[in-house]
Scaffold this motif. Structure first.
Motif, PDB file in Angstrom:
ATOM      1  N   GLY A 199      -3.362-123.689 -54.031  1.00 10.79           N
ATOM      2  CA  GLY A 199      -3.997-122.420 -54.374  1.00 10.79           C
ATOM      3  C   GLY A 199      -4.722-122.431 -55.704  1.00 10.79           C
ATOM      4  N   PHE A 200      -4.998-121.222 -56.170  1.00  9.60           N
ATOM      5  CA  PHE A 200      -5.775-121.032 -57.394  1.00  9.60           C
ATOM      6  C   PHE A 200      -4.885-120.536 -58.520  1.00  9.60           C
ATOM      7  N   ARG A 201      -5.229-120.927 -59.738  1.00 10.99           N
ATOM      8  CA  ARG A 201      -4.478-120.491 -60.912  1.00 10.99           C
ATOM      9  C   ARG A 201      -4.865-119.070 -61.285  1.00 10.99           C
ATOM     10  N   ASN A 202      -3.932-118.354 -61.885  1.00 12.37           N
ATOM     11  CA  ASN A 202      -4.173-117.001 -62.356  1.00 12.37           C
ATOM     12  C   ASN A 202      -4.733-117.088 -63.774  1.00 12.37           C
ATOM     13  N   PRO A 203      -5.967-116.606 -63.990  1.00 16.04           N
ATOM     14  CA  PRO A 203      -6.572-116.734 -65.316  1.00 16.04           C
ATOM     15  C   PRO A 203      -5.912-115.852 -66.365  1.00 16.04           C
ATOM     16  N   TYR A 204      -5.091-114.916 -65.931  1.00 16.48           N
ATOM     17  CA  TYR A 204      -4.493-113.959 -66.855  1.00 16.48           C
ATOM     18  C   TYR A 204      -3.035-114.294 -67.143  1.00 16.48           C
ATOM     19  N   TYR A 205      -2.665-115.559 -66.924  1.00 13.50           N
ATOM     20  CA  TYR A 205      -1.316-116.046 -67.214  1.00 13.50           C
ATOM     21  C   TYR A 205      -0.240-115.193 -66.563  1.00 13.50           C
ATOM     22  N   GLY A 206      -0.537-114.697 -65.366  1.00 13.08           N
ATOM     23  CA  GLY A 206       0.445-113.948 -64.606  1.00 13.08           C
ATOM     24  C   GLY A 206       0.570-112.492 -64.990  1.00 13.08           C
ATOM     25  N   THR A 207      -0.177-112.023 -65.969  1.00 15.27           N
ATOM     26  CA  THR A 207      -0.062-110.617 -66.376  1.00 15.27           C
ATOM     27  C   THR A 207      -0.671-109.668 -65.358  1.00 15.27           C
ATOM     28  N   ARG A 208      -1.556-110.170 -64.520  1.00 13.63           N
ATOM     29  CA  ARG A 208      -2.147-109.385 -63.432  1.00 13.63           C
ATOM     30  C   ARG A 208      -1.967-110.190 -62.151  1.00 13.63           C
ATOM     31  N   PRO A 209      -0.788-110.111 -61.528  1.00  8.91           N
ATOM     32  CA  PRO A 209      -0.489-110.953 -60.360  1.00  8.91           C
ATOM     33  C   PRO A 209      -1.553-110.870 -59.273  1.00  8.91           C
ATOM     34  N   ALA A 210      -1.936-112.022 -58.758  1.00 14.58           N
ATOM     35  CA  ALA A 210      -2.893-112.216 -57.669  1.00 14.58           C
ATOM     36  C   ALA A 210      -4.340-111.917 -58.058  1.00 14.58           C
ATOM     37  N   GLU A 211      -4.591-111.329 -59.207  1.00 12.62           N
ATOM     38  CA  GLU A 211      -5.972-111.046 -59.607  1.00 12.62           C
ATOM     39  C   GLU A 211      -6.615-112.327 -60.119  1.00 12.62           C
ATOM     40  N   GLY A 212      -7.766-112.661 -59.581  1.00 12.18           N
ATOM     41  CA  GLY A 212      -8.468-113.865 -60.005  1.00 12.18           C
ATOM     42  C   GLY A 212      -7.976-115.130 -59.344  1.00 12.18           C
ATOM     43  N   GLU A 213      -7.068-115.020 -58.392  1.00 10.72           N
ATOM     44  CA  GLU A 213      -6.547-116.211 -57.714  1.00 10.72           C
ATOM     45  C   GLU A 213      -7.363-116.491 -56.454  1.00 10.72           C
ATOM     46  N   THR A 214      -8.673-116.566 -56.621  1.00 13.98           N
ATOM     47  CA  THR A 214      -9.629-116.853 -55.561  1.00 13.98           C
ATOM     48  C   THR A 214     -10.624-117.867 -56.109  1.00 13.98           C
ATOM     49  N   PRO A 215     -11.481-118.445 -55.260  1.00 13.47           N
ATOM     50  CA  PRO A 215     -12.471-119.396 -55.769  1.00 13.47           C
ATOM     51  C   PRO A 215     -13.351-118.762 -56.836  1.00 13.47           C
ATOM     52  N   GLY A 216     -13.576-119.487 -57.894  1.00 10.87           N
ATOM     53  CA  GLY A 216     -14.424-118.993 -58.971  1.00 10.87           C
ATOM     54  C   GLY A 216     -14.406-119.940 -60.146  1.00 10.87           C
ATOM     55  N   ILE A 217     -14.893-119.439 -61.254  1.00 10.25           N
ATOM     56  CA  ILE A 217     -14.892-120.211 -62.489  1.00 10.25           C
ATOM     57  C   ILE A 217     -14.256-119.365 -63.578  1.00 10.25           C
ATOM     58  N   TRP A 218     -13.754-120.039 -64.574  1.00 11.34           N
ATOM     59  CA  TRP A 218     -13.296-119.366 -65.775  1.00 11.34           C
ATOM     60  C   TRP A 218     -14.321-119.628 -66.866  1.00 11.34           C
ATOM     61  N   LEU A 219     -14.822-118.566 -67.471  1.00 15.27           N
ATOM     62  CA  LEU A 219     -15.641-118.681 -68.674  1.00 15.27           C
ATOM     63  C   LEU A 219     -14.656-118.585 -69.832  1.00 15.27           C
ATOM     64  N   VAL A 220     -14.551-119.654 -70.607  1.00 16.25           N
ATOM     65  CA  VAL A 220     -13.527-119.751 -71.639  1.00 16.25           C
ATOM     66  C   VAL A 220     -14.180-119.810 -73.016  1.00 16.25           C
ATOM     67  N   GLY A 221     -13.711-118.956 -73.894  1.00 17.53           N
ATOM     68  CA  GLY A 221     -14.076-119.026 -75.298  1.00 17.53           C
ATOM     69  C   GLY A 221     -12.894-119.591 -76.055  1.00 17.53           C
ATOM     70  N   ASP A 234     -11.906-114.193 -81.093  1.00 19.09           N
ATOM     71  CA  ASP A 234     -10.658-114.623 -80.469  1.00 19.09           C
ATOM     72  C   ASP A 234     -10.929-115.505 -79.261  1.00 19.09           C
ATOM     73  N   ASP A 235      -9.929-116.296 -78.894  1.00 23.51           N
ATOM     74  CA  ASP A 235     -10.006-117.066 -77.663  1.00 23.51           C
ATOM     75  C   ASP A 235      -9.878-116.106 -76.488  1.00 23.51           C
ATOM     76  N   GLY A 236     -10.447-116.481 -75.343  1.00 18.72           N
ATOM     77  CA  GLY A 236     -10.330-115.626 -74.177  1.00 18.72           C
ATOM     78  C   GLY A 236     -10.856-116.286 -72.923  1.00 18.72           C
ATOM     79  N   ILE A 237     -10.563-115.633 -71.796  1.00 18.22           N
ATOM     80  CA  ILE A 237     -10.988-116.112 -70.479  1.00 18.22           C
ATOM     81  C   ILE A 237     -11.577-114.937 -69.706  1.00 18.22           C
ATOM     82  N   GLU A 238     -12.707-115.182 -69.074  1.00 16.85           N
ATOM     83  CA  GLU A 238     -13.304-114.228 -68.141  1.00 16.85           C
ATOM     84  C   GLU A 238     -13.440-114.928 -66.805  1.00 16.85           C
ATOM     85  N   PHE A 239     -12.970-114.298 -65.758  1.00 16.06           N
ATOM     86  CA  PHE A 239     -13.058-114.870 -64.418  1.00 16.06           C
ATOM     87  C   PHE A 239     -14.323-114.369 -63.736  1.00 16.06           C
ATOM     88  N   ILE A 240     -15.064-115.291 -63.097  1.00 17.73           N
ATOM     89  CA  ILE A 240     -16.260-114.941 -62.323  1.00 17.73           C
ATOM     90  C   ILE A 240     -16.078-115.514 -60.930  1.00 17.73           C
TER      91      ILE A 240
END
Length: 132
Positions: A25-47, A92-98
């Motif tokens: 499966g796909f990793r959660n970009p929000y470190y599990g704070t928003r379960p199942a959100e972002g766990e689909t095909p995509g990219i992470w824009l990382v600062g 700050d560091d951060g992640i945006e899921f697209i």
């Protein structure tokens, strides 16, 4: 604004899908704070140290995601990468899921485009294409 070659973005998406198929499966970009959100095909824009996109498929133990730096913000080669990142991504560091579907629809509408531009505002992620 952050610019990436479309071919590289497609490779990051493909790698994430392949990693997800092989590793559950796909990793959660929000470190599990928003379960199942972002766990689909995509990219992470990382600062982080620079700004880059990375694949989001689950990785095998010790595996590495595919990473592609923005043309404007690579810490090895862009002297002012930190100032550029702070101005356009934030300090700050951060992640945006697209979502991959959003990107692929955009790419498929303009087959002559060569690069993706990503611009962040306080409330949205704006995507546009350019041809070089």
């Amino acid at each position: 604004m952050f610019t990436f070659p479309i071919l590289a973005v497609r490779k990051v998406i493909d790698r994430g899908i392949a990693d997800a198929a092989a590793n559950g499966g796909f990793r959660n970009p929000y470190y599990g704070t928003r379960p199942a959100e972002g766990e689909t095909p995509g990219i992470w824009l990382v600062g982080d140290e620079g700004v880059y996109i990375m694949s989001n498929g689950k990785l095998p133990e010790g595996g590495c995601a595919l990473v592609v730096y923005a043309e404007q913000c690579h810490p090895k080669g862009d002297i002012d990468w930190w100032d550029y990142k702070r101005r356009h991504f934030g300090g700050d560091d951060g992640i945006e899921f697209i979502e991959a579907e959003r990107l692929l629809r955009l790419f498929d509408r303009n087959m002559r485009a060569t690069h993706l531009n990503i611009q962040l505002t306080e409330t949205e992620i704006a995507l546009s294409l350019i041809t070089r």
